[in-house]
Structure formats: structure tokens, C-alpha cells
Enzyme design. Structure first.
Site, PDB file in Angstrom:
ATOM      1  N   HIS A 165       0.048   4.838   7.111  1.00  0.00           N
ATOM      2  CA  HIS A 165       0.770   5.449   5.926  1.00  0.00           C
ATOM      3  C   HIS A 165       1.261   6.884   6.137  1.00  0.00           C
ATOM      4  CE1 HIS A 165      -1.795   2.145   4.552  1.00  0.00           C
ATOM      5  NE2 HIS A 165      -0.841   1.777   3.838  1.00  0.00           N
ATOM      6  N   SER A 198       0.705  -1.242   0.042  1.00  0.00           N
ATOM      7  CA  SER A 198       0.010   0.192   0.015  1.00  0.00           C
ATOM      8  C   SER A 198       0.849   1.331  -0.058  1.00  0.00           C
ATOM      9  CB  SER A 198      -0.902  -0.099   1.272  1.00  0.00           C
ATOM     10  OG  SER A 198      -0.320  -0.232   2.376  1.00  0.00           O
ATOM     11  N   ASP A 213      -3.163   8.074   7.604  1.00  0.00           N
ATOM     12  CA  ASP A 213      -3.994   7.505   8.493  1.00  0.00           C
ATOM     13  C   ASP A 213      -3.083   6.746   9.543  1.00  0.00           C
ATOM     14  OD1 ASP A 213      -2.490   5.270   7.138  1.00  0.00           O
ATOM     15  OD2 ASP A 213      -4.132   5.036   5.725  1.00  0.00           O
TER      16      ASP A 213
END
Length: 379
Positions: free
Chosen positions: A344, A40, A341
Site C-alpha cells: 500500500h 484495502s 507496507d
């Protein structure tokens, strides 16, 4: 420490722009193509059409990105996006899910949120493309290029970046409390043995990438995962800004990855592998003027607070896990926040990672090459 990264990287970015203005390059790209693999941290939308919770194609993700919520797990660009700009590409590298025949010869992004070195990693949240599956996708891309251009020798001059392993720790080895032990790797293996298992599998996967033409490969080490808000909440002692347990495990992995780079460069003399030391890039240096986000600002009458009492906070309101709540309002201090978040980094931190991996600022940033040096290597 996680809470101390924010403004440090903001100042780092300013220094880079002032002293290295040629980092954002225009004109012809420095290499013929650029391929991106990972999780991600590098995903730009490959998961959008999957049956999965590993998605970021909704606001507030992308709030500072020109095209909005494309699937990037941050507020703006990823580090891989910025590296591509530094390499001179005038458009972001397309995802495997959307790349056309006209685009693939310049590069493809295969990164997938939730992906790991181990195929099993991340399955609890739904579909994702593991690193093994990403290499299978790259095999398909190379076959398409061969059909179109009748020649793939130029692939040896391309840059390949891989940022993988985070999910194998956060969403596998350390994800069993409260999840009925969906993953039992932490019960079966010590952190040292687990790192060995990961590196052995990683080695096999990188050999496959080499066999598909990859010759200039940058491998990103893990950042201080124990300082992410998600891991602090789950594994840190009360009042501590980071989990020493998690960071120690990551340290073992990074050291073995650096050793793997040495081994690959000896075994494959016609290739160049390099280690990007993300922990070093994001680490607070002694004497740096750092004020963590959401903390008191020092004045002449008010001393600096004891930062060891604080830990980094997510910029957006988050769910019970780590993801931003859909359509929530993120913090206005994104230029000085470390995490968007609970896992990240924000774009300023991605700028620091990308800029210093492209051209190292300190000797500890990369080993043995930075990405710019890889572009100069003649094979």
C-alpha cells in the site's frame, strides 16, 4: 518504476498546492453525496470487526492520521479520503459498519481489505466484503435512505468511486507459490483470459450499481502491481525493480477496463463512467528530478546511482507476507517513500492519486472525465 515514484509524487503534491490551491474545498460540498467501493486501498475500517487478517487497525498504520489506527492501510489518509475533501466534505465518509441514519444520505464507504471482483478472492486470510457484497450493502443503504427521505432521485448527482481488482491479482491469480495452490486461476486461465473474466464480472456488478442509482462513477485502474515490494519479492527477476510478468497482466486489465468505460457510456447515455489511470499518475516522467527513498543522494562529487538496480522498499518492518509488524517503528522518510507496507502507498502518493483524479494534470491521467468534471455534468 516503483522505487522512482516517491519524490516525484512529493513534488507533484507541491505543484498541486501551489497552482491549484482550491483543490481542498471548504463550504458546501460540490455533490450531495459520495459513495466509496473497493479493497484495502480505500478501506477505512470496514474489516475491524471481522474474523480476518485483512486488518490495519493497529500501529504503525495511521501514524500520521489524526485519529490514529482506524483501519486505513497506510500512514495517513487514503486517496478516497482526499477526494472527499476535494469535493468539499468537511468530514470523512463513514464506513458501512458505523454509518448512522443521519450520515448515510451524504455517503458511505463500503471498501474492504482483501476484497475482489471475484467473490473467492482473498478468502485465505479470512472474512472480507467482496465487491458483490458491497453492492448488496449499498442496496441496503439505498433502502434506508428511501425510508428516511422518501426520495432517492438525488443519488444520480452523487459521486461513486470504485477501486477494485488489485486483490484479484496479488491475492488470487499470482498467489499460489508457497500456498499449496489455494487459488488455481493462474493454472486455468492465461492472463488475457483472466482479465476477460474479471471485466465480464465487473460489468455485471457495475450494472447493478447503475440500477441502484449510480450515474457518476469513477473506476480506478490498477497501479503497477509488479513494482510493489511484495510482488517484486515473489515474482521479479533478481536485481530487477519490477515484475514485467505482473505489470503486463495488469496492462491487459487496464486496457479492457478503459474499453468497458466506453461501452458503459454508450449503453447508459444517462450516466457517466470514467477511467482513472493510476499507472499514468504514478509513473515517472522523463526528466523528472527523482531520488528514490533510502538511496544515495547525489552531490557534485557523487553521481546518481543506477536506480535500475534498486526496487521500492516498505516503510514499515513487515511480516513474511506484506503487512506491517504490530507496534513496529516505520521509516522517518514517509514523505518521500512510495510504499508504507509491502503493498500500500504512503499518504503522499495517495495525495498525487487523489489530486490528479479529481483534476487531471496530464491528458493520460483520466478518460474521458476527471472527477471534477463529473461533478459538473447535468443528467
Amino acid at each position: 518504476m516503483g522505487s522512482q515514484f516517491g519524490l516525484l509524487n512529493y513534488f507533484t503534491c507541491l505543484i498541486m498546492l501551489l497552482y491549484f490551491p482550491n483543490f481542498v474545498v471548504s463550504g458546501k460540498p460540490q455533490v450531495p453525496c459520495y459513495f466509496i467501493f473497493g479493497d484495502s486501498l480505500f478501506d477505512t475500517g470496514n474489516n475491524n470487526q471481522l474474523d480476518t487478517k485483512w486488518k490495519a487497525n493497529y500501529p504503525p498504520y495511521g501514524i500520521d492520521f489524526p485519529k490514529g489506527h482506524t483501519g486505513r492501510f497506510t500512514n495517513g489518509r487514503t486517496a478516497a479520503d482526499i477526494i472527499g475533501q476535494n469535493l468539499g466534505f468537511d468530514e470523512f465518509i463513514p464506513t458501512y459498519a458505523t454509518a448512522t441514519d443521519d450520515q448515510i444520505s451524504k455517503g458511505v464507504n463500503y471498501a474492504s481489505g482483501g476484497a475482489g471482483i471475484l467473490d473467492r478472492t482473498g478468502f485465505h486470510n479470512g472474512d472480507r466484503f467482496s465487491f458483490h457484497q458491497q453492492i448488496v450493502h449499498h442496496n441496503s443503504t439505498v433502502s434506508r435512505i428511501s425510508r428516511i427521505q422518501k426520495n432517492t432521485t438525488f443519488l444520480k448527482e452523487c459521486i461513486y468511486v470504485v477501486n477494485i481488482g488489485m486483490s484479484d491479482y496479488i491475492y488470487n491469480y499470482y498467489l499460489w507459490t508457497g500456498f499449496d495452490r489455494i487459488y488455481n486461476s493462474s493454472l486455468l486461465y492465461s492472463s488475457i483470459n483472466y482479465a476477460t473474466i474479471l471485466i465480464i464480472q465487473y460489468y455485471r456488478q457495475l450494472k447493478a450499481l447503475y440500477n441502484l442509482g449510480g450515474r457518476k462513477v469513477a473506476l480506478f485502474g490498477l497501479a503497477q502491481l509488479g513494482c510493489t515490494p511484495f510482488m517484486v519479492k515473489s515474482w521479479s527477476a533478481v536485481g530487477k525493480p519490477c515484475s514485467v510478468l505482473v505489470n503486463d497482466a495488469e496492462y491487459v486489465f487496464n486496457n479492457r477496463l478503459k474499453t468497458l468505460v466506453d461501452g458503459l457510456n454508450k449503453l447508459k447515455p444517462d450516466a457517466r463512467f470514467t477511467f482513472i489511470n493510476t499507472t499514468s499518475i504514478l509513473q515517472k516522467k522523463e526528466g523528472a528530478p527523482v531520488t528514490p527513498p533510502s538511496l544515495p543522494i547525489p552531490t557534485k562529487k557523487k553521481k546518481l546511482p543506477d536506480y535500475n538496480k534498486y526496487h521500492a522498499r516498505p516503510c514499515c518492518p513487515v511480516k513474511d507476507d506484506w503487512q506491517c509488524i504490530a507496534n513496529s517503528t516505520p521509516c522517518p522518510t514517509r514523505t518521500s517513500s512510495t510504499y508504507f507496507d509491502s503493498v500500500h502507498p504512503t499518504e503522499p502518493n495517495n495525495i498525487a492519486i487523489a489530486t490528479r483524479s479529481y483534476k487531471a494534470l496530464l491528458p493520460t491521467d483520466v478518460y474521458p472525465y476527471d472527477i471534477h468534471q463529473l461533478t459538473q455534468v447535468k443528467l
